[in-house]
Design a protein around this motif. Structure first.
Motif, PDB file in Angstrom:
ATOM      1  N   ALA A   1     117.068  89.401 -24.060  1.00 41.77           N
ATOM      2  CA  ALA A   1     117.396  88.928 -25.406  1.00 41.77           C
ATOM      3  C   ALA A   1     117.235  90.050 -26.425  1.00 41.77           C
ATOM      4  CB  ALA A   1     116.496  87.751 -25.771  1.00 41.77           C
ATOM      5  N   PHE A   2     116.203  90.874 -26.269  1.00 45.13           N
ATOM      6  CA  PHE A   2     116.003  92.003 -27.181  1.00 45.13           C
ATOM      7  C   PHE A   2     117.178  92.983 -27.104  1.00 45.13           C
ATOM      8  CE2 PHE A   2     114.566  96.467 -27.355  1.00 45.13           C
ATOM      9  CZ  PHE A   2     114.271  96.551 -28.712  1.00 45.13           C
ATOM     10  N   ILE A   3     117.639  93.254 -25.882  1.00 50.49           N
ATOM     11  CA  ILE A   3     118.744  94.204 -25.704  1.00 50.49           C
ATOM     12  C   ILE A   3     120.061  93.598 -26.146  1.00 50.49           C
ATOM     13  CG2 ILE A   3     120.070  95.488 -23.957  1.00 50.49           C
ATOM     14  CD1 ILE A   3     117.438  95.781 -22.391  1.00 50.49           C
ATOM     15  N   GLY A   4     120.203  92.292 -25.932  1.00 45.46           N
ATOM     16  CA  GLY A   4     121.455  91.621 -26.289  1.00 45.46           C
ATOM     17  C   GLY A   4     122.354  91.381 -25.107  1.00 45.46           C
ATOM     18  N   ILE A   5     121.747  91.182 -23.926  1.00 49.09           N
ATOM     19  CA  ILE A   5     122.542  90.870 -22.739  1.00 49.09           C
ATOM     20  C   ILE A   5     122.096  89.516 -22.189  1.00 49.09           C
ATOM     21  CG2 ILE A   5     123.102  93.228 -22.084  1.00 49.09           C
ATOM     22  CD1 ILE A   5     120.788  93.280 -20.213  1.00 49.09           C
ATOM     23  N   ALA A   6     123.020  88.839 -21.520  1.00 48.74           N
ATOM     24  CA  ALA A   6     122.754  87.503 -21.016  1.00 48.74           C
ATOM     25  C   ALA A   6     121.893  87.562 -19.755  1.00 48.74           C
ATOM     26  CB  ALA A   6     124.066  86.789 -20.720  1.00 48.74           C
ATOM     27  N   TRP A   7     121.107  86.519 -19.578  1.00 47.81           N
ATOM     28  CA  TRP A   7     120.345  86.395 -18.341  1.00 47.81           C
ATOM     29  C   TRP A   7     121.297  86.259 -17.163  1.00 47.81           C
ATOM     30  CZ3 TRP A   7     115.840  86.764 -15.884  1.00 47.81           C
ATOM     31  CH2 TRP A   7     115.732  86.168 -14.625  1.00 47.81           C
ATOM     32  N   THR A   8     120.939  86.885 -16.052  1.00 46.47           N
ATOM     33  CA  THR A   8     121.682  86.727 -14.800  1.00 46.47           C
ATOM     34  C   THR A   8     120.684  86.707 -13.653  1.00 46.47           C
ATOM     35  OG1 THR A   8     123.191  87.814 -13.240  1.00 46.47           O
ATOM     36  CG2 THR A   8     122.054  89.239 -14.805  1.00 46.47           C
ATOM     37  N   ASP A   9     120.968  85.906 -12.644  1.00 48.09           N
ATOM     38  CA  ASP A   9     120.097  85.875 -11.466  1.00 48.09           C
ATOM     39  C   ASP A   9     120.096  87.214 -10.739  1.00 48.09           C
ATOM     40  OD1 ASP A   9     119.467  83.246 -11.999  1.00 48.09           O
ATOM     41  OD2 ASP A   9     120.930  82.413 -10.589  1.00 48.09           O
ATOM     42  N   ASP A  10     121.078  88.058 -11.059  1.00 48.52           N
ATOM     43  CA  ASP A  10     121.122  89.379 -10.434  1.00 48.52           C
ATOM     44  C   ASP A  10     119.903  90.231 -10.787  1.00 48.52           C
ATOM     45  OD1 ASP A  10     123.555  88.819  -9.268  1.00 48.52           O
ATOM     46  OD2 ASP A  10     124.740  89.784 -10.841  1.00 48.52           O
ATOM     47  N   PHE A  11     119.262  89.932 -11.910  1.00 43.87           N
ATOM     48  CA  PHE A  11     118.075  90.705 -12.281  1.00 43.87           C
ATOM     49  C   PHE A  11     117.033  90.697 -11.164  1.00 43.87           C
ATOM     50  CE2 PHE A  11     119.040  89.763 -16.971  1.00 43.87           C
ATOM     51  CZ  PHE A  11     119.511  91.045 -17.208  1.00 43.87           C
ATOM     52  N   ALA A  12     116.918  89.559 -10.486  1.00 45.44           N
ATOM     53  CA  ALA A  12     115.895  89.424  -9.447  1.00 45.44           C
ATOM     54  C   ALA A  12     116.244  90.186  -8.173  1.00 45.44           C
ATOM     55  CB  ALA A  12     115.679  87.945  -9.126  1.00 45.44           C
ATOM     56  N   ARG A  13     117.471  90.699  -8.107  1.00 44.17           N
ATOM     57  CA  ARG A  13     117.896  91.420  -6.903  1.00 44.17           C
ATOM     58  C   ARG A  13     117.721  92.929  -7.066  1.00 44.17           C
ATOM     59  NH1 ARG A  13     122.209  87.529  -7.846  1.00 44.17           N
ATOM     60  NH2 ARG A  13     121.837  85.723  -6.481  1.00 44.17           N
ATOM     61  N   PHE A  14     116.736  93.327  -7.851  1.00 44.25           N
ATOM     62  CA  PHE A  14     116.565  94.748  -8.175  1.00 44.25           C
ATOM     63  C   PHE A  14     116.251  95.599  -6.957  1.00 44.25           C
ATOM     64  CE2 PHE A  14     112.395  92.817  -8.603  1.00 44.25           C
ATOM     65  CZ  PHE A  14     111.578  93.693  -7.924  1.00 44.25           C
ATOM     66  N   ALA A  15     115.604  95.017  -5.941  1.00 41.31           N
ATOM     67  CA  ALA A  15     115.277  95.821  -4.743  1.00 41.31           C
ATOM     68  C   ALA A  15     116.556  96.256  -4.037  1.00 41.31           C
ATOM     69  CB  ALA A  15     114.384  95.034  -3.799  1.00 41.31           C
ATOM     70  N   SER A  16     117.545  95.351  -3.965  1.00 36.91           N
ATOM     71  CA  SER A  16     118.839  95.717  -3.367  1.00 36.91           C
ATOM     72  C   SER A  16     119.548  96.747  -4.234  1.00 36.91           C
ATOM     73  CB  SER A  16     119.714  94.471  -3.214  1.00 36.91           C
ATOM     74  OG  SER A  16     119.126  93.546  -2.333  1.00 36.91           O
ATOM     75  N   THR A  17     119.432  96.583  -5.550  1.00 41.53           N
ATOM     76  CA  THR A  17     120.027  97.567  -6.464  1.00 41.53           C
ATOM     77  C   THR A  17     119.431  98.942  -6.220  1.00 41.53           C
ATOM     78  OG1 THR A  17     120.374  95.873  -8.153  1.00 41.53           O
ATOM     79  CG2 THR A  17     120.382  98.167  -8.883  1.00 41.53           C
ATOM     80  N   ALA A  18     118.105  99.003  -6.112  1.00 34.42           N
ATOM     81  CA  ALA A  18     117.429 100.282  -5.878  1.00 34.42           C
ATOM     82  C   ALA A  18     117.865 100.899  -4.563  1.00 34.42           C
ATOM     83  CB  ALA A  18     115.918 100.082  -5.902  1.00 34.42           C
TER      84      ALA A  18
END
Length: 531
Positions: free
Chosen positions: A465-482
């Motif tokens: 919310a501070f940055i101005g982007i919508a919540w997404t369940d993808d946030f929780a997949r950060f280990a795969s992103t890394a």
């Protein structure tokens, strides 16, 4: 003749010793100078080695063997861009120079250019399949990326050629530590430490041994090993990094910037950026804090969202540093900078971003570097619309972690090599960030590491919310992103593990940390977690 015979027998150390004697006796030629330089280099005397190699180059201009050695010394002195330029020139002139491709891989590794480093090691091996260091580095890189099978395969090949190949042993030790098998890691590292090691390899061996002993729940022995590693680092880089009259400490650099911010006083309004740069991001975020505070974790969380481009500790501000920051931390008056200079620096910044991360127009850019807090006054002036995310973690865990890690040699790494100086450095940067936030009208948001790992969704929702982007369940997949992006900071292993609470590690080292706890006390009160 004896020098040539020793080289033919593969005994470089003896050849170098004979070359030193020949040099003392008055023989001066590129071979003697190169070998004598190698001996100095192995002893950590990089300045002396470089001087001898420059003498050899005067005698034999364009000598690729000499230039390759210069590239190696430049890397060890921390001049990575210059080293790469030299080595690129060598392989362009002599593409079959396997040792130059190997050294080029070392430089690219140090620059965190993982794919390019791997390609350079592969090229070296194609030219000389017996280059065990190249296989060792490929093994080490695979272990760092969590590719255990590949790491073991490369290590097996390297150790078949050289049973004491350091990088291969490091790779196997890393895998053992990650598997919580400290005994296996210790069994690998103890014999290695009995061999003749290059200074940087000795430092890393001692650090990994500390990690192995930590896994075995022997914290006092582990801390002794970390202390030995830091002493080795200091011995190796003293000539190039130790602060002195002409080389202020990193802490003094930070304190000089803070003094100017305080002396300037409150700034009510920052001049707007009325000259937008084509191709700039729609939303601009600087992610900062302190090394080992969790910046890599939150960067990969944010990078998991669509239309977010995240840059991991890349040198996006080189042009800004050159124009606005002197070596002692002094800056020109930021409120009276020439608008033309500001426009030029903004354009240079976005050009670097595009080169490092690709197109960002219409997207969110997250520029992550823990040290960006040092430049907060400059960043506020250059990018008045930027948002600043500050990662916070228990300072006791932060300082312990910094002391336990092999950072790329530099002024910050030198500060971390002494526990008290590391604590004072942390205190200096936290004070600078506090004062900049109090005196400058900038948009800032704190993220607490303990809350992130224990209360993930509400913490990330507030950040989004501070940055101005919508919540997404993808946030929780950060280990795969890394895993897919590749992580080259010291936090790679932890981020790949997914969400877990790594806090409280300092408690097992409370006795060793006791001397620095008074320095950290004000920050423990603010960011510490319950014991």
């Amino acid at each position: 003749m004896q020098i040539e015979q020793a080289l033919a027998a593969g005994d470089v150390a003896r050849a170098a010793m004979l070359a030193e004697r020949a040099l003392a006796a008055g023989r001066v030629d590129p071979l003697v100078l190169n070998l004598a330089a190698w001996r100095r280099e192995e002893a950590g005397e990089f300045g002396g080695a470089h001087a001898l190699l420059q003498r050899a180059l005067v005698i034999s201009p364009g000598d690729v063997a000499v230039l390759g050695s210069i590239g190696a010394v430049l890397r060890k002195q921390g001049h990575l861009d210059e080293a790469l330029r030299v080595l690129d020139g060598v392989v362009a002139v002599e593409p079959r120079h396997a040792a130059a491709w190997l050294e080029r891989g070392y430089v690219l590794d140090a620059q965190r250019a993982d794919a390019a480093a791997t390609a350079s090691y592969d090229r070296a091996l194609a030219l000389d399949p017996t280059l065990s260091p190249a296989l060792g580095k490929l093994s080490d890189g695979a272990a760092r990326r969590g590719e255990a099978e590949n790491a073991r395969a490369y290590a097996e090949r390297a150790l078949a050629l050289n049973p004491h190949e350091p990088s291969a042993i490091f790779a196997l030790a890393v895998l053992a530590v990650e598997a919580r098998d400290g005994a296996a890691a210790e069994a690998l590292l103890r014999p290695l430490l009995e061999t003749r090691l290059a200074p940087e390899d000795r430092t890393r061996s001692l650090t990994l041994l500390g990690d192995a002993l930590d896994r075995l729940d022997r914290p006092a022995e582990a801390f002794d090993s970390y202390c030995a590693a830091q002493a080795s680092f200091r011995d190796t880089f003293r000539d190039s990094l130790e602060p002195g009259p002409d080389r202020p400490s990193h802490r003094a650099f930070i304190e000089a910037i803070r003094a100017q911010v305080v002396a300037t006083g409150p700034v009510a309004v920052l001049p707007p950026d009325d000259d937008p740069v084509p191709g700039a991001a729609a939303t601009h975020v600087f992610l900062l804090g302190y090394p080992r505070s969790g910046t890599t974790l939150i960067e990969n969380v944010l990078a998991s969202a669509p239309d977010v481009v995240a840059l991991e500790e890349r040198d996006t501000l080189a042009d800004v540093d050159e124009a606005l920051l002197s070596n002692d931390g002094t800056m020109p008056p930021l409120d009276s900078l020439d608008p033309a200079l500001l426009s030029r620096l903004r354009a240079a910044y976005w050009a670097r971003v595009a080169a490092l991360g690709g197109p960002v127009a219409g997207k969110v850019l997250v520029d992550m570097n823990p040290y960006n807090g040092i430049k907060l006054p400059i960043l506020a002036r250059l990018f008045p619309n930027a948002r600043f995310v500050v990662m916070r973690r228990d300072p006791r865990d932060v300082i312990l972690s910094c002391y336990r890690v092999n950072f790329t040699p530099g002024a910050g790494a030198w500060a971390f090599s002494d526990l008290k100086e590391a604590a004072r450095h942390y205190d200096a940067l936290m004070r600078l960030i506090d004062d900049a936030r109090a005196l400058l009208p900038i948009a800032c948001h704190d993220v607490r590491y303990d809350r992130l790992v224990c209360d993930f969704e509400p913490t990330v929702r507030a950040l989004a919310a501070f940055i101005g982007i919508a919540w997404t369940d993808d946030f929780a997949r950060f280990a795969s992103t890394a895993q897919s992006r590749g992580v080259r900071t010291a936090s790679a292993t932890q981020v790949r593990r997914g969400l877990y609470n790594g806090g409280g590690q300092w408690q097992r080292y409370a006795a060793q940390l006791a001397p620095v706890l008074p320095i950290l006390a004000p920050w423990v009160d603010r960011f510490g977690t319950a014991e």
